[in-house]
Every structure is written in structure tokens, then in C-alpha cells.
Motif scaffolding. Sequence first.
Motif, PDB file in Angstrom:
ATOM      1  N   ASN A  94     -27.058   3.673   5.456  1.00 14.04           N
ATOM      2  CA  ASN A  94     -28.409   4.240   5.445  1.00 14.04           C
ATOM      3  C   ASN A  94     -29.387   3.335   4.709  1.00 14.04           C
ATOM      4  OD1 ASN A  94     -27.789   6.519   6.938  1.00 14.04           O
ATOM      5  ND2 ASN A  94     -27.343   7.756   5.139  1.00 14.04           N
ATOM      6  N   ARG A 111     -20.001   4.537   1.805  1.00  9.77           N
ATOM      7  CA  ARG A 111     -20.091   3.777   3.056  1.00  9.77           C
ATOM      8  C   ARG A 111     -21.313   4.228   3.853  1.00  9.77           C
ATOM      9  NH1 ARG A 111     -17.071   0.683   6.634  1.00  9.77           N
ATOM     10  NH2 ARG A 111     -15.302   0.616   5.239  1.00  9.77           N
ATOM     11  N   ARG A 112     -21.509   5.534   3.931  1.00  5.55           N
ATOM     12  CA  ARG A 112     -22.677   6.052   4.650  1.00  5.55           C
ATOM     13  C   ARG A 112     -23.978   5.687   3.938  1.00  5.55           C
ATOM     14  NH1 ARG A 112     -20.261  11.974   6.265  1.00  5.55           N
ATOM     15  NH2 ARG A 112     -19.018  11.228   8.025  1.00  5.55           N
TER      16      ARG A 112
END
Length: 165
Positions: A44, A39-40
Amino acid sequence: MRGVDVHGSESGREPGATGGSGVDHEFLVLELELAVFLRRARANSGEMAREVHPELEAAAYGLFVRLESAGRQRATDLAAYFGVGKATMSRQLRALEGLGLVAREPDPADGRAFLVHLTDEGLARFRSVRDARRDRYVRKLADWDRAEVAELARLLHQLNASAED
């Protein structure tokens, strides 16, 4: 022996203990950590793609990474590498081409096919964003031992390689 949960505290579970689903605790923890990581990473990638060009989708950043590292590629090879359909890849490449960030040229091995590559502008924009990203990694992992960073890279490579099978 007590296990450690995702937050570093003892869980009271034996290694290999299964939850109600019958899956080893270690695999449940892995699934959770990968979900957070992915998810990160998607967020990003979206930010970095927009840093390359404000009109780019998050998926475009991965295309830049692949084209910069592997060089000229057929769209079908890119689609296979990323596990997406040809139509999806064609749409993404058309958008990048329209922004002047990638170009196509005839494949010398097959006149019916085209090879996609980064333009000079696309490469310069990508490298600027990539270098800034690497600087962030260096800062975030500054207190890690170099051997830990190398081990993380090795394990991620192993995971990625197993996904190709």
C-alpha cells in the motif's frame, strides 16, 4: 479451554500452549498476522507513494507522514526515527528534493546542519493521497465499533512505542 486460530476457528490448543519451537501459540499467531499486515502495508505504501509521484519509492510515503506530522527535521533525526543509515536517508531525500517535493534550509540552531521540510507541492500531493487512504480505512472498518477502532489504534501505538526501546 480451546484457542482460536488465525482464521477464527477453534484450534484445540490451550492458551499459552507452545508449538514445537517452544513459543506460545499466541506469539506465533501474532507473528503470522504481523507478517501479512506488514506485507500489505508495504504494498500500500508503494501504491500511495506512486500516487504522490510516479517516480517515488515506497519508503518515501513514510517520510511524508513524518515530515507532515513532526515538521522540519534534520536528515540524521529522520534516519534515526526510521532506523536507517544516514546514506540511505540522504539518497531518499535527494530524490524527493529533485522532484520538488521536499526542500532543505539551514538549521538556525546549527549553521552546519540543514532542516528538511515538505514543499507546498509535496504537502498538497501528500494530503490528497493521505485523505484518500483515510477514506479507504473508514470504508473498510465501517462495520467495526468505534471502540474497536480506538483499541486497535491504542494497541498499535503501544507496539510502536515498545519498538523504540
